[in-house]
Scaffold this motif. Structure first.
Motif, PDB file in Angstrom:
ATOM      1  N   ARG A   1       0.533  -1.158   0.065  1.00  0.00           N
ATOM      2  CA  ARG A   1      -0.505  -0.100  -0.536  1.00  0.00           C
ATOM      3  C   ARG A   1       0.806   1.014   0.149  1.00  0.00           C
ATOM      4  O   ARG A   1       0.360   2.078   0.212  1.00  0.00           O
ATOM      5  CB  ARG A   1      -1.243   0.541   1.253  1.00  0.00           C
ATOM      6  CG  ARG A   1      -2.201  -1.669   1.496  1.00  0.00           C
ATOM      7  CD  ARG A   1      -3.473  -1.173   1.930  1.00  0.00           C
ATOM      8  NE  ARG A   1      -3.912  -2.129   2.869  1.00  0.00           N
ATOM      9  CZ  ARG A   1      -5.228  -2.475   1.421  1.00  0.00           C
ATOM     10  NH1 ARG A   1      -5.184  -1.604   0.445  1.00  0.00           N
ATOM     11  NH2 ARG A   1      -5.731  -3.315   1.309  1.00  0.00           N
ATOM     12  N   LEU A   2       1.979   1.339  -0.654  1.00  0.00           N
ATOM     13  CA  LEU A   2       2.417   2.623  -0.649  1.00  0.00           C
ATOM     14  C   LEU A   2       3.509   2.660  -2.484  1.00  0.00           C
ATOM     15  O   LEU A   2       3.602   1.575  -2.708  1.00  0.00           O
ATOM     16  CB  LEU A   2       3.894   2.327  -0.296  1.00  0.00           C
ATOM     17  CG  LEU A   2       5.229   3.248   0.035  1.00  0.00           C
ATOM     18  CD1 LEU A   2       4.472   4.554   0.143  1.00  0.00           C
ATOM     19  CD2 LEU A   2       6.446   3.176   0.738  1.00  0.00           C
ATOM     20  N   PHE A   3       3.412   3.728  -3.260  1.00  0.00           N
ATOM     21  CA  PHE A   3       3.384   3.649  -4.400  1.00  0.00           C
ATOM     22  C   PHE A   3       3.779   5.070  -4.511  1.00  0.00           C
ATOM     23  O   PHE A   3       3.672   6.098  -3.948  1.00  0.00           O
ATOM     24  CB  PHE A   3       2.483   3.015  -5.441  1.00  0.00           C
ATOM     25  CG  PHE A   3       1.044   4.027  -5.788  1.00  0.00           C
ATOM     26  CD1 PHE A   3       1.261   5.521  -6.145  1.00  0.00           C
ATOM     27  CD2 PHE A   3      -0.089   4.238  -4.436  1.00  0.00           C
ATOM     28  CE1 PHE A   3       0.791   5.897  -6.710  1.00  0.00           C
ATOM     29  CE2 PHE A   3      -0.571   5.467  -3.914  1.00  0.00           C
ATOM     30  CZ  PHE A   3      -0.464   6.548  -5.653  1.00  0.00           C
ATOM     31  N   HIS A   4       4.750   5.877  -5.482  1.00  0.00           N
ATOM     32  CA  HIS A   4       4.914   6.949  -6.293  1.00  0.00           C
ATOM     33  C   HIS A   4       4.922   6.512  -7.223  1.00  0.00           C
ATOM     34  O   HIS A   4       4.394   6.194  -8.484  1.00  0.00           O
ATOM     35  CB  HIS A   4       6.938   7.405  -5.258  1.00  0.00           C
ATOM     36  CG  HIS A   4       7.565   6.620  -5.544  1.00  0.00           C
ATOM     37  ND1 HIS A   4       8.185   6.840  -7.272  1.00  0.00           N
ATOM     38  CD2 HIS A   4       7.943   5.578  -5.141  1.00  0.00           C
ATOM     39  CE1 HIS A   4       9.609   6.266  -7.371  1.00  0.00           C
ATOM     40  NE2 HIS A   4       9.053   5.410  -6.587  1.00  0.00           N
ATOM     41  N   LEU A   5       4.458   7.873  -8.460  1.00  0.00           N
ATOM     42  CA  LEU A   5       4.695   8.257  -9.946  1.00  0.00           C
ATOM     43  C   LEU A   5       6.879   8.174 -10.079  1.00  0.00           C
ATOM     44  O   LEU A   5       6.617   8.721 -11.480  1.00  0.00           O
ATOM     45  CB  LEU A   5       4.152   9.385  -9.776  1.00  0.00           C
ATOM     46  CG  LEU A   5       3.207   9.341  -9.380  1.00  0.00           C
ATOM     47  CD1 LEU A   5       2.146  10.499 -10.160  1.00  0.00           C
ATOM     48  CD2 LEU A   5       2.427   7.938  -9.702  1.00  0.00           C
ATOM     49  N   GLY A   6       7.535   8.219  -9.777  1.00  0.00           N
ATOM     50  CA  GLY A   6       9.159   8.475  -9.876  1.00  0.00           C
ATOM     51  C   GLY A   6       9.015   9.734 -10.381  1.00  0.00           C
ATOM     52  O   GLY A   6      10.235  10.166 -11.930  1.00  0.00           O
ATOM     53  N   VAL A   7       8.170  10.519 -10.500  1.00  0.00           N
ATOM     54  CA  VAL A   7       8.140  12.521 -10.783  1.00  0.00           C
ATOM     55  C   VAL A   7       9.023  12.933 -10.075  1.00  0.00           C
ATOM     56  O   VAL A   7       9.336  13.599  -8.860  1.00  0.00           O
ATOM     57  CB  VAL A   7       7.122  13.289 -10.592  1.00  0.00           C
ATOM     58  CG1 VAL A   7       7.003  14.539 -11.748  1.00  0.00           C
ATOM     59  CG2 VAL A   7       5.856  12.503 -11.457  1.00  0.00           C
ATOM     60  N   LYS A   8      10.403  13.169 -10.275  1.00  0.00           N
ATOM     61  CA  LYS A   8      11.588  14.078  -9.945  1.00  0.00           C
ATOM     62  C   LYS A   8      11.557  15.052  -9.904  1.00  0.00           C
ATOM     63  O   LYS A   8      11.398  15.887 -10.650  1.00  0.00           O
ATOM     64  CB  LYS A   8      13.519  13.673 -10.796  1.00  0.00           C
ATOM     65  CG  LYS A   8      13.222  11.989 -10.570  1.00  0.00           C
ATOM     66  CD  LYS A   8      12.876  11.335  -9.136  1.00  0.00           C
ATOM     67  CE  LYS A   8      14.529   9.801  -9.761  1.00  0.00           C
ATOM     68  NZ  LYS A   8      14.124   8.859  -8.156  1.00  0.00           N
ATOM     69  N   GLU A   9      12.127  15.928  -8.291  1.00  0.00           N
ATOM     70  CA  GLU A   9      11.500  17.035  -7.816  1.00  0.00           C
ATOM     71  C   GLU A   9      10.241  17.918  -8.606  1.00  0.00           C
ATOM     72  O   GLU A   9      10.117  19.167  -8.899  1.00  0.00           O
ATOM     73  CB  GLU A   9      12.662  18.276  -9.201  1.00  0.00           C
ATOM     74  CG  GLU A   9      14.446  17.931  -8.599  1.00  0.00           C
ATOM     75  CD  GLU A   9      15.216  18.322  -9.474  1.00  0.00           C
ATOM     76  OE1 GLU A   9      14.902  19.435  -9.641  1.00  0.00           O
ATOM     77  OE2 GLU A   9      16.394  17.889  -9.482  1.00  0.00           O
ATOM     78  N   SER A  10       9.283  17.372  -7.936  1.00  0.00           N
ATOM     79  CA  SER A  10       8.009  17.419  -8.446  1.00  0.00           C
ATOM     80  C   SER A  10       8.064  18.594  -7.833  1.00  0.00           C
ATOM     81  O   SER A  10       7.115  19.764  -8.293  1.00  0.00           O
ATOM     82  CB  SER A  10       6.873  16.088  -7.975  1.00  0.00           C
ATOM     83  OG  SER A  10       7.866  15.785  -6.884  1.00  0.00           O
ATOM     84  N   TYR A  11       8.605  18.325  -6.283  1.00  0.00           N
ATOM     85  CA  TYR A  11       7.762  20.134  -5.445  1.00  0.00           C
ATOM     86  C   TYR A  11       8.942  21.310  -6.355  1.00  0.00           C
ATOM     87  O   TYR A  11       8.091  22.408  -6.690  1.00  0.00           O
ATOM     88  CB  TYR A  11       8.012  20.031  -4.354  1.00  0.00           C
ATOM     89  CG  TYR A  11       7.970  21.301  -3.073  1.00  0.00           C
ATOM     90  CD1 TYR A  11       7.057  21.672  -2.585  1.00  0.00           C
ATOM     91  CD2 TYR A  11       8.651  22.137  -3.078  1.00  0.00           C
ATOM     92  CE1 TYR A  11       6.220  22.178  -2.346  1.00  0.00           C
ATOM     93  CE2 TYR A  11       7.836  23.428  -2.897  1.00  0.00           C
ATOM     94  CZ  TYR A  11       7.054  23.635  -1.716  1.00  0.00           C
ATOM     95  OH  TYR A  11       6.848  24.685  -1.014  1.00  0.00           O
ATOM     96  N   CYS A  12       9.662  21.354  -7.184  1.00  0.00           N
ATOM     97  CA  CYS A  12      10.017  22.149  -8.130  1.00  0.00           C
ATOM     98  C   CYS A  12       9.133  22.692  -8.696  1.00  0.00           C
ATOM     99  O   CYS A  12       8.790  23.840  -9.406  1.00  0.00           O
ATOM    100  CB  CYS A  12      11.441  21.827  -7.932  1.00  0.00           C
ATOM    101  SG  CYS A  12      12.763  21.887  -6.289  1.00  0.00           S
ATOM    102  N   LEU A  13       9.114  21.070  -9.950  1.00  0.00           N
ATOM    103  CA  LEU A  13       8.315  21.548 -11.269  1.00  0.00           C
ATOM    104  C   LEU A  13       7.110  22.223 -11.051  1.00  0.00           C
ATOM    105  O   LEU A  13       7.228  23.438 -12.092  1.00  0.00           O
ATOM    106  CB  LEU A  13       8.203  20.279 -11.585  1.00  0.00           C
ATOM    107  CG  LEU A  13       9.140  19.967 -12.225  1.00  0.00           C
ATOM    108  CD1 LEU A  13       8.508  17.613 -12.207  1.00  0.00           C
ATOM    109  CD2 LEU A  13      10.114  19.511 -12.836  1.00  0.00           C
TER     110      LEU A  13
END
Length: 666
Positions: free
Chosen positions: A153-165
């Motif tokens: 029940r843990l996943f991520h989308l692999g969007v690097k530096e997403s906060y900066c984007l």
């Protein structure tokens, strides 16, 4: 196109994704006269998807004899089918077309991990026709598995530096739309893989609403998913999961805080990515000859490792104690079995009665499983020791204790005391590295809503202290985020970390007035402790200390004077409170402010009217998703909700990396 509609053994997201990818690889054997053996070619992104799901032996059982990177130099293997599992980018498709034109493989089956746009497909078709590779392509299909499942029940989308984007001041509308579209398609893959049609709740305005409205429209327009997911769904999603989409700016305290649980600490103080832990250990050396530290790499799977599964959410001291107890038990059982085996091989022990031989056979059969368990426990002993070295060298419990007090409002009515406590901690050269000091200042300014003048005063005191006193020497070999400066001397790396930290603090000073929800107080849960009650928690610490005192050596004894204050009360983080308020539909909370979007209903649903429906069934499952990066501390805290909560984010970010992101936005 592939959608997951079949039931799974444990019904988790990871198991559904594993089933989908297994089907993807197995389907290449179904064509007439097809050779069951194949090679798998993937890019960096799809490799990160497969790695937590399938081992080399698992791939081999699916007929994959070789797996190669798409953009590496590859020799021709003309008698084998190649399965290309890739992100459908122009660069990737161009390379596939080139492979086909060069006749590298007998045939090519192209599986896109996400949705391939019609325009992209047409451009690719034109390219393979032009280059003469069309005859090599057997199939071209979309498989909605564009996310990384690290646990059930843990996943991520692999969007690097997403906060900066999407927070960078120079980001234009086109870049923003591209970022939101990438997140939306990733979430669509999650929903499609689960085969559900969720209700979507999101904050009004900003990235959360942008992504949620796009996702809702995408789900509305997808008849296959609607057809399969509509079965068993009640009115207004009474038996459907709730997808809560949040923006990282709703809580910047949690990704910066120090933590006390085993898994979150591993991610904080060691190099940890994709269920692999790396750290340096002192190499054994001959007398008088020093050797360079050895880099250790260990894989830990929270789903298949029983110890990690049980202890990952527990306080670090509990994990240490459990590891020692279990390892001692396994060692004793191993010795007992070996002694029985030794006795059983002696001629004098042979009897006509077959009972002894039966016992011996049972013991021998159980030994491999016992040794495998011992091996996994020893892996955790090494990891616990590495964590303990960092905790002791930096005195992390001091930062954890103060940050917890700040985040739960202990000094809300006494900001001057909060400032002094933070100031004392960051000017003590024996406490923490530069990132530790910067993080506690950031938690202070956000949780207490400290005035800029007070923040500047604390920052200046920290700078002066570092310039004159430096940092205490670390007991550990050099790590990425651990200073090796001697007292009174700052290395070049230290100065870079200090400059970076100050930039991050300046960024928060600039934007916190624009985002009032940043200044949040985490709520203490009066009924939830790491013990069971306040007394139980205290008793646990006392018991822990007593047992450690009785041991002259060992990791538990070494931890005694360092970890007592890391076994305290649980407090609910912002995301946990938001999710609870939404699924319980509590009035005068976030539930009133968050949009209610239903792909089966035109327009926004009136939350106030829905709250008055008496036949409303309780929510049984939640997907909590954080745009801008998530963290293990938040994932673990959400388990307090008491429902099945799947946690996802654009990327999993450790605290020091998140500080780096903030610094880039100044």
């Amino acid at each position: 196109m592939s959608l997951s509609t079949s039931a799974s053994t444990d019904n988790s997201l990871k198991s559904h994704q594993l089933s989908a990818i297994t089907s993807l690889l197995s389907s290449s054997d179904s064509s007439t006269n097809s050779d069951p053996w194949k090679i798998l070619i993937y890019d960096t992104h799809t490799r990160s998807i497969i790695s937590p799901l399938l081992s080399v032996s698992s791939l081999r059982s699916l007929g994959v004899t070789l797996h190669l990177m798409l953009h590496s130099d590859r020799d021709p293997i003309p008698d084998v089918t190649a399965v290309y599992f890739v992100l459908p980018t122009k660069e990737n498709l161009d390379r596939i077309a080139r492979d086909c034109s060069r006749n590298l493989y007998k045939s090519a089956k192209i599986a896109s991990c996400g949705r391939m746009e019609r325009r992209t497909m047409e451009e690719f078709a034109g390219l393979v026709v032009t280059t003469g590779g069309l005859g090599k392509i057997e199939t071209l299909s979309d498989h909605y598995v564009d996310f990384v499942s690290l646990e059930g029940r843990l996943f991520h989308l692999g969007v690097k530096e997403s906060y900066c984007l999407y927070n960078h001041p120079s980001a234009n509308e086109e870049e923003m739309n591209r970022c939101m579209e990438r997140i939306c398609t990733g979430l669509f893959s999650v929903v499609a893989t689960l085969g559900v049609l969720p209700v979507i709740r999101c904050e009004r305005g900003g990235s959360a609403e942008m992504v949620s409205r796009r996702l809702c429209k995408l789900l509305e327009e997808h008849p296959t998913l609607r057809k399969h997911a509509v079965v068993g769904s009640g009115q207004h999603g009474s038996s459907r999961p709730v997808l809560v989409v949040m923006d990282r700016n709703v809580d910047l305290v949690t990704p910066l805080q120090h933590v006390s649980t085993y898994q979150a600490l591993v991610d904080d103080v060691l190099d940890h990515e994709a269920n692999r832990v790396e750290f340096s250990v002192s190499a054994s050396s001959d007398a008088g000859n020093s050797k360079a530290p050895v880099r250790k790499k260990l894989d830990v799977d929270p789903d298949s490792d029983p110890f990690y599964s049980r202890q990952k959410f527990n306080p670090f001291p509990e994990a240490i104690e459990s590891n020692g107890t279990e390892l001692q038990d396994v060692t004793e059982r191993e010795s007992h079995i070996r002694s029985k085996t030794s006795e059983g091989t002696g001629g004098s022990n042979l009897r006509s009665d077959n009972a002894p031989s039966t016992d011996l056979a049972t013991a021998v059969e159980s030994l491999p499983l016992l040794l495998e368990r011992k091996k996994k426990l020893e892996v955790h002993t090494s990891i616990l020791q590495a964590c303990m070295n960092e905790i002791a060298a930096r005195d992390i419990p001091q930062f954890y204790e103060l940050e917890t007090a700040l985040a739960t409002g202990s000094y809300k009515s006494d900001p001057s005391k909060a400032k002094q406590l933070v100031k004392d901690l960051v000017t003590d050269p024996s406490k923490g590295n530069i990132d530790d000091k910067v993080r506690v200042i950031m938690v202070y300014m956000l949780a207490v809503a400290a005035k800029n003048a007070d923040v500047d005063e604390v920052v200046q005191a920290m700078k002066e202290s570092l310039e004159t006193k430096g940092l205490a020497s670390s007991s550990q070999p050099s790590e990425a985020n651990t200073s090796t400066a001697t007292r009174g001397v700052l290395t070049k790396q230290d100065r870079l970390r200090l400059d970076n930290g100050i930039k991050a603090i300046e960024y928060l000073k600039k934007i916190r007035s624009m985002i009032p929800s940043m200044n949040v107080i985490q709520q203490e849960d009066s009924s939830s402790y790491y013990g069971a009650s306040g007394t139980a928690s205290s008793d646990m610490i006392t018991s822990f200390m007593a047992r450690a005192t009785n041991q002259a050596t060992g990791l538990l004894a070494k931890a005694t004077d360092r970890l007592g204050n890391m076994m305290g009360k649980i407090h609910k983080h912002r995301a946990t409170t938001i999710v609870e308020n939404i699924i319980e539909m509590r009035p005068n909370t976030e539930d009133d402010e968050y949009l209610y979007l239903d792909p089966r209903v035109k327009g926004d649903v009136d939350v106030a009217a829905l709250r008055n429906v008496t036949t409303r069934a309780p929510v049984r499952e939640v997907i909590a998703f954080m745009i801008g990066g998530g963290c293990y501390g938040e994932y673990q805290n959400l388990q307090l909700v008491g429902k099945k909560v799947t946690y996802g984010c654009t990327e999993l970010v450790d605290p020091c990396t998140f500080v780096d992101y903030l610094a880039k936005l100044v």
